[in-house]
Design a protein around this motif. Structure first.
Motif, short mmCIF file in Angstrom:
data_model
loop_
_atom_site.label_atom_id
_atom_site.label_comp_id
_atom_site.label_asym_id
_atom_site.label_seq_id
_atom_site.Cartn_x
_atom_site.Cartn_y
_atom_site.Cartn_z
N HIS A 93 0.83 -1.14 -0.03
CA HIS A 93 0.09 -0.03 0.00
C HIS A 93 0.91 1.13 -0.14
CE1 HIS A 93 -4.23 -1.54 1.42
NE2 HIS A 93 -3.79 -2.47 0.35
N LYS A 94 2.10 1.10 0.64
CA LYS A 94 2.78 2.37 0.52
C LYS A 94 3.55 2.46 -0.64
CE LYS A 94 4.50 2.35 5.29
NZ LYS A 94 3.76 1.14 5.82
N LEU A 95 3.77 1.36 -1.43
CA LEU A 95 4.29 1.54 -2.87
C LEU A 95 3.03 2.11 -3.67
CD1 LEU A 95 6.08 -1.69 -3.32
CD2 LEU A 95 7.12 0.67 -3.41
N ILE A 96 1.90 1.75 -3.47
CA ILE A 96 0.77 2.09 -4.30
C ILE A 96 0.63 3.69 -3.99
CG2 ILE A 96 -1.98 2.25 -4.61
CD1 ILE A 96 -1.70 -0.92 -3.78
N ALA A 97 0.55 4.15 -2.98
CA ALA A 97 0.58 5.56 -2.47
C ALA A 97 1.65 6.35 -3.28
CB ALA A 97 0.81 5.95 -0.97
N ILE A 98 2.76 6.12 -3.33
CA ILE A 98 3.85 6.56 -3.88
C ILE A 98 3.74 6.87 -5.53
CG2 ILE A 98 6.46 6.57 -4.22
CD1 ILE A 98 6.69 5.34 -1.74
N VAL A 99 3.30 5.68 -6.02
CA VAL A 99 3.25 5.76 -7.47
C VAL A 99 1.71 6.49 -7.83
CG1 VAL A 99 2.57 3.86 -9.42
CG2 VAL A 99 4.26 3.24 -7.80
N ALA A 100 0.93 6.43 -6.92
CA ALA A 100 -0.23 7.15 -7.44
C ALA A 100 0.11 8.74 -7.36
CB ALA A 100 -1.42 7.04 -6.40
N LEU A 101 0.60 9.13 -6.28
CA LEU A 101 1.23 10.64 -6.20
C LEU A 101 2.02 10.95 -7.57
CD1 LEU A 101 2.04 12.55 -3.23
CD2 LEU A 101 3.53 12.94 -5.11
N PHE A 102 2.86 10.15 -7.73
CA PHE A 102 3.72 10.49 -9.02
C PHE A 102 3.14 10.44 -10.38
CE2 PHE A 102 6.44 9.14 -12.40
CZ PHE A 102 7.45 9.77 -12.24
N LEU A 103 2.03 9.52 -10.44
CA LEU A 103 1.16 9.62 -11.57
C LEU A 103 0.36 10.72 -11.70
CD1 LEU A 103 0.13 5.89 -11.89
CD2 LEU A 103 1.80 7.15 -13.28
N GLY A 104 0.10 11.44 -10.41
CA GLY A 104 -0.92 12.41 -10.31
C GLY A 104 -0.17 13.80 -10.68
N GLY A 105 1.02 13.85 -10.29
CA GLY A 105 1.93 15.05 -10.88
C GLY A 105 2.16 14.92 -12.33
N PHE A 106 2.34 13.74 -12.80
CA PHE A 106 2.74 13.73 -14.25
C PHE A 106 1.51 14.04 -15.17
CE2 PHE A 106 2.74 11.13 -18.25
CZ PHE A 106 3.93 11.43 -18.62
N VAL A 107 0.36 13.57 -14.71
CA VAL A 107 -0.87 13.78 -15.43
C VAL A 107 -1.35 15.25 -15.41
CG1 VAL A 107 -3.41 13.20 -15.41
CG2 VAL A 107 -1.64 11.29 -15.31
N GLY A 108 -1.15 15.73 -14.09
CA GLY A 108 -1.41 17.05 -13.96
C GLY A 108 -0.54 18.07 -14.87
N ARG A 109 0.57 17.87 -14.86
CA ARG A 109 1.71 18.58 -15.72
C ARG A 109 1.39 18.52 -17.38
NH1 ARG A 109 6.17 22.47 -15.96
NH2 ARG A 109 5.91 22.94 -18.26
N ALA A 110 0.91 17.29 -17.83
CA ALA A 110 0.77 17.11 -19.08
C ALA A 110 -0.62 17.72 -19.43
CB ALA A 110 0.27 15.59 -19.29
N ILE A 111 -1.79 17.81 -18.54
CA ILE A 111 -2.97 18.63 -19.01
C ILE A 111 -2.83 19.95 -18.98
CG2 ILE A 111 -5.35 18.89 -18.05
CD1 ILE A 111 -5.36 15.99 -16.97
N ILE A 112 -1.84 20.55 -17.78
CA ILE A 112 -1.51 21.99 -17.82
C ILE A 112 -1.09 22.49 -19.23
CG2 ILE A 112 -0.10 23.63 -16.88
CD1 ILE A 112 -0.35 22.13 -14.07
N ASP A 113 -0.04 21.53 -19.82
CA ASP A 113 0.78 22.05 -20.94
C ASP A 113 -0.39 21.99 -22.28
OD1 ASP A 113 3.01 22.24 -19.92
OD2 ASP A 113 3.85 20.03 -20.09
N ALA A 114 -1.46 21.28 -22.03
CA ALA A 114 -2.48 21.11 -23.07
C ALA A 114 -3.59 22.12 -22.97
CB ALA A 114 -2.92 19.67 -23.08
N VAL A 115 -4.03 22.29 -21.73
CA VAL A 115 -5.19 23.34 -21.66
C VAL A 115 -5.24 24.40 -20.80
CG1 VAL A 115 -6.72 21.68 -22.66
CG2 VAL A 115 -6.40 21.60 -20.09
N GLY A 116 -3.97 24.32 -19.88
CA GLY A 116 -3.93 25.44 -18.83
C GLY A 116 -4.36 25.03 -17.50
N ALA A 117 -3.96 25.83 -16.58
CA ALA A 117 -4.37 25.50 -14.78
C ALA A 117 -5.78 25.60 -14.78
CB ALA A 117 -3.54 26.64 -14.17
#
Length: 311
Positions: free
Chosen positions: A253-277
């Motif tokens: 579960h700790k590994l899941i938490a770390i991976v999920a947060l990492f993916l959230g940051g990655f996806v967030g930045r990808a969407i920002i680049d596409a459509v803005g904050a």
């Protein structure tokens, strides 16, 4: 003595086949059970949709061991929201350790240099960090509502996550109305500088503050679902860290938490680049709403009959 003689004379409890018969009545060892992945085996949606809106179901507590998916989604949202604030102003809305140290440095700067030549201005970055700290604490204080409703009750987990969604929506509207950009190229030149962007930072921080105390109250290996420094330390200290042939919830579960947060940051930045904050925060609002609904379907702890308590 009478009971002992009765046992000795009972043909069902003596003889060469007794040990074999006795073994058949014992439960199978845990290691012989069919193996499943940790995230699936601890996140089953057993709750029937017909019972979702019953008062007994809403006020019932969720089983922390079956809350993997919504808590992992919380961790995802931490990375997602922080990607917006850090990309715009280099401030973390969820990681208040850095913001607190930044404010300490700002205070120490008042005493740096000879008298008359000291920098006594309140820098914009420090103002934004202070805004984030104060609103984070204010959002976390709303978690006290859950102490009255029941911190693990579906009603509170749904309502609290819905409030997070409203905070995120307010941040999206403020960022949109501010008319400012979404990406800062250098730390000394933030993309957000006007009053409406302070409002956006405040609502984002409040949403994560509320999320943090709600995640903590569920009391699982996901901890607060926000600050993962402790999770990293506990993961590396886990005595079963390298036991790869066995499911270990404290590790997995700790590994899941770390991976999920990492993916959230990655996806967030990808969407920002596409459509803005602003649009990114709008997407985050929808995600939070789905998580809120998700809590209604998390089962309770099994009762004595082996069925979920909410069934």
């Amino acid at each position: 003595m009478a009971a002992e003689n009765l046992t000795r004379n009972d043909p069902n409890t003596t003889g060469p086949d007794y040990a074999e018969q006795k073994a058949e009545t014992l439960p199978q060892p845990a290691s012989s059970k069919e193996s499943h992945s940790t995230i699936v085996d601890t996140a089953r949606l057993w709750t029937s949709p017909r019972t979702v809106f019953l008062t007994r179901h809403l006020m019932g507590d969720v089983d922390p061991l079956q809350s993997t998916f919504p808590l992992a989604a919380y961790c995802f949202m931490t990375g997602f929201i922080d990607s917006v604030s850090f990309t715009a102003i280099f401030v973390w809305c969820g990681f208040q350790t850095g913001n607190s140290v930044q404010l300490a440095l700002a205070l120490a700067r008042l005493f740096s240099g000879p008298p008359g030549q000291r920098d006594t201005s309140f820098h914009l970055a420090d103002q934004q960090a202070l805004c984030s700290v104060l609103t984070f604490v204010a959002g976390a204080s709303l978690g006290r509502i859950g102490d009255r409703m029941g911190p693990k009750s579906r009603a509170w987990l749904f309502l609290g996550t819905l409030i997070q969604a409203l905070f995120t929506m307010a941040a999206a509207i403020a960022a949109w109305k501010s008319g400012q950009g979404s990406i800062a190229e250098i730390r000394g030149n933030p993309a957000w500088t006007n009053a409406l962007t302070f409002v956006a930072v405040g609502f984002m921080s409040a949403s994560l503050g509320l999320q943090g105390i709600m995640g903590k109250r569920v009391n699982t290996q996901f901890a607060t679902t926000i600050v993962l420094t402790t999770v990293w330390c506990e993961l590396m200290a886990d005595p079963k860290l390298l036991n790869l042939r066995q499911r270990v919830i404290s590790r997995d579960h700790k590994l899941i938490a770390i991976v999920a947060l990492f993916l959230g940051g990655f996806v967030g930045r990808a969407i920002i680049d596409a459509v803005g904050a602003a649009s990114t925060l709008g997407v985050g609002t929808g995600m939070r709403f789905l998580i809120a609904v998700w809590w209604l379907f998390v089962p309770g702890k099994p009762g004595k009959s082996g069925k979920p308590a909410s069934a």
